[in-house]
Design a protein around this motif. Structure first.
Motif, PDB file in Angstrom:
ATOM      1  N   ASP A   7       1.104  -1.352   0.434  1.00  0.00           N
ATOM      2  CA  ASP A   7      -0.190  -0.347  -0.106  1.00  0.00           C
ATOM      3  C   ASP A   7       0.655   1.109  -0.303  1.00  0.00           C
ATOM      4  O   ASP A   7       0.381   2.086   0.767  1.00  0.00           O
ATOM      5  CB  ASP A   7      -0.477   0.339   0.881  1.00  0.00           C
ATOM      6  CG  ASP A   7      -2.022  -0.815   0.937  1.00  0.00           C
ATOM      7  OD1 ASP A   7      -2.641  -1.204   1.862  1.00  0.00           O
ATOM      8  OD2 ASP A   7      -2.597  -0.401  -0.164  1.00  0.00           O
ATOM      9  N   SER A   8       2.258   1.058  -0.499  1.00  0.00           N
ATOM     10  CA  SER A   8       2.860   1.590  -0.531  1.00  0.00           C
ATOM     11  C   SER A   8       2.833   3.632  -2.137  1.00  0.00           C
ATOM     12  O   SER A   8       2.654   2.254  -2.614  1.00  0.00           O
ATOM     13  CB  SER A   8       4.215   1.398  -0.066  1.00  0.00           C
ATOM     14  OG  SER A   8       4.527   1.407  -1.324  1.00  0.00           O
ATOM     15  N   GLY A   9       1.984   4.033  -1.853  1.00  0.00           N
ATOM     16  CA  GLY A   9       1.481   5.088  -3.811  1.00  0.00           C
ATOM     17  C   GLY A   9       2.022   6.269  -3.020  1.00  0.00           C
ATOM     18  O   GLY A   9       1.357   6.342  -2.215  1.00  0.00           O
ATOM     19  N   SER A  11      -1.004   8.381  -3.931  1.00  0.00           N
ATOM     20  CA  SER A  11      -2.104   8.643  -4.015  1.00  0.00           C
ATOM     21  C   SER A  11      -2.098   9.919  -2.673  1.00  0.00           C
ATOM     22  O   SER A  11      -2.419   9.204  -1.844  1.00  0.00           O
ATOM     23  CB  SER A  11      -3.095   7.712  -3.879  1.00  0.00           C
ATOM     24  OG  SER A  11      -4.409   8.063  -3.489  1.00  0.00           O
ATOM     25  N   VAL A 111      -2.309   4.718  -9.046  1.00  0.00           N
ATOM     26  CA  VAL A 111      -3.043   3.347  -8.282  1.00  0.00           C
ATOM     27  C   VAL A 111      -2.790   2.726  -8.462  1.00  0.00           C
ATOM     28  O   VAL A 111      -2.845   1.442  -8.852  1.00  0.00           O
ATOM     29  CB  VAL A 111      -4.752   3.490  -8.052  1.00  0.00           C
ATOM     30  CG1 VAL A 111      -5.239   2.077  -6.736  1.00  0.00           C
ATOM     31  CG2 VAL A 111      -4.690   4.629  -6.726  1.00  0.00           C
ATOM     32  N   LYS A 113      -0.974   1.967 -11.282  1.00  0.00           N
ATOM     33  CA  LYS A 113       0.903   1.951 -11.130  1.00  0.00           C
ATOM     34  C   LYS A 113       0.123   0.563  -9.635  1.00  0.00           C
ATOM     35  O   LYS A 113       1.399  -0.352 -10.312  1.00  0.00           O
ATOM     36  CB  LYS A 113       1.346   3.129 -11.352  1.00  0.00           C
ATOM     37  CG  LYS A 113       2.967   2.476 -11.680  1.00  0.00           C
ATOM     38  CD  LYS A 113       3.303   3.096 -11.206  1.00  0.00           C
ATOM     39  CE  LYS A 113       5.663   2.924 -12.093  1.00  0.00           C
ATOM     40  NZ  LYS A 113       6.041   4.078 -12.495  1.00  0.00           N
ATOM     41  N   ARG A 114       0.064   0.633  -9.215  1.00  0.00           N
ATOM     42  CA  ARG A 114       0.129  -0.438  -7.585  1.00  0.00           C
ATOM     43  C   ARG A 114      -0.113  -1.194  -8.361  1.00  0.00           C
ATOM     44  O   ARG A 114       0.111  -2.005  -8.086  1.00  0.00           O
ATOM     45  CB  ARG A 114      -0.786   0.625  -6.699  1.00  0.00           C
ATOM     46  CG  ARG A 114       0.450   1.162  -6.890  1.00  0.00           C
ATOM     47  CD  ARG A 114      -0.552   3.084  -5.023  1.00  0.00           C
ATOM     48  NE  ARG A 114      -0.318   1.783  -3.799  1.00  0.00           N
ATOM     49  CZ  ARG A 114      -1.658   2.298  -3.415  1.00  0.00           C
ATOM     50  NH1 ARG A 114      -2.118   3.143  -3.293  1.00  0.00           N
ATOM     51  NH2 ARG A 114      -2.167   1.457  -1.944  1.00  0.00           N
ATOM     52  N   GLN A 117       2.055  -2.872 -10.836  1.00  0.00           N
ATOM     53  CA  GLN A 117       2.926  -3.752  -9.630  1.00  0.00           C
ATOM     54  C   GLN A 117       2.270  -5.051  -8.260  1.00  0.00           C
ATOM     55  O   GLN A 117       3.265  -5.880  -8.579  1.00  0.00           O
ATOM     56  CB  GLN A 117       3.494  -2.285  -8.562  1.00  0.00           C
ATOM     57  CG  GLN A 117       4.329  -1.595  -9.083  1.00  0.00           C
ATOM     58  CD  GLN A 117       4.844  -0.036  -8.459  1.00  0.00           C
ATOM     59  OE1 GLN A 117       3.962  -0.483  -7.365  1.00  0.00           O
ATOM     60  NE2 GLN A 117       5.435   0.170  -8.513  1.00  0.00           N
ATOM     61  N   TRP A 118       0.896  -4.717  -7.968  1.00  0.00           N
ATOM     62  CA  TRP A 118       0.336  -6.337  -7.875  1.00  0.00           C
ATOM     63  C   TRP A 118       0.630  -7.631  -8.417  1.00  0.00           C
ATOM     64  O   TRP A 118       1.190  -8.246  -8.436  1.00  0.00           O
ATOM     65  CB  TRP A 118      -1.020  -5.408  -7.392  1.00  0.00           C
ATOM     66  CG  TRP A 118      -1.699  -7.456  -6.583  1.00  0.00           C
ATOM     67  CD1 TRP A 118      -1.693  -7.708  -6.147  1.00  0.00           C
ATOM     68  CD2 TRP A 118      -2.125  -8.180  -7.705  1.00  0.00           C
ATOM     69  NE1 TRP A 118      -2.068  -8.932  -6.001  1.00  0.00           N
ATOM     70  CE2 TRP A 118      -2.734  -8.772  -6.875  1.00  0.00           C
ATOM     71  CE3 TRP A 118      -2.853  -7.206  -8.944  1.00  0.00           C
ATOM     72  CZ2 TRP A 118      -3.640 -10.016  -7.171  1.00  0.00           C
ATOM     73  CZ3 TRP A 118      -3.683  -8.544  -9.097  1.00  0.00           C
ATOM     74  CH2 TRP A 118      -4.043  -9.646  -8.700  1.00  0.00           C
TER      75      TRP A 118
END
Length: 162
Positions: A7-9, A11, A111, A113-114, A117-118
């Motif tokens: 949860d490092s973004g 946003s 978000v 991009k996260r 990445q996931w």
């Protein structure tokens, strides 16, 4: 033990990512409908209407995939509201990003991009070689986003109605 997405973004809003259980997947249907409307607004091909596949059938496929381990769904939440998701599947040496959708008002904050990445981390965990995805013709913003995330065009998918 199921891994949770990081949860490092960047946003400015409190968006969290969470891998969904099979029981939690059906609400993605509303986001799939929004994605179909988005695709229909962009689509330059007459006679092609999205969704191409039945949304209930697609949701059921993701529920079964989550139960069997053949696929996963991660959702993005703004407080308690689901604002986006990524659905992935595993096929041989390939990881497939079947869907990635984010509500328009939530785009541009990292978000998406996260979610990518996931998906890539899930593929790496399974020692897959390639991450594949498809983009609807005319969806230039998504093409630019995926290229920004390191994807490159490799093939043109062609379809014929039977």
């Amino acid at each position: 033990m199921k891994r949770q997405p990081a949860d490092s973004g960047s946003s400015p809003q409190s968006v969290t990512l969470r891998q969904l259980t099979a029981e939690e997947i059906p609400p993605i249907a509303g986001l799939m409908e929004a994605l179909a409307e988005h695709h229909n607004a962009l689509n330059p091909l007459p006679g092609v209407v999205y969704p191409v596949f039945s949304i209930p059938d697609a949701v059921e496929r993701y529920v079964v995939g989550a139960s069997s381990g053949d696929g996963l769904v991660c959702a993005a939440f703004l407080e308690e509201k689901m604002i986006g998701f990524a659905a992935i599947a595993f096929s041989g040496w390939n990881g497939d990003i079947d869907y990635l959708y984010l509500s328009p008002e939530c785009r541009g904050y990292g978000v998406g991009k996260r979610l990518i990445q996931w998906a890539l981390e899930e593929f790496k965990t399974r020692n897959l070689r390639y991450a594949h995805l498809k983009v609807v013709l005319g969806n230039d913003d998504s093409i630019a986003f995926y290229e920004h995330c390191g994807f490159e065009p490799r093939a043109l998918a062609m379809v014929r109605t039977l």
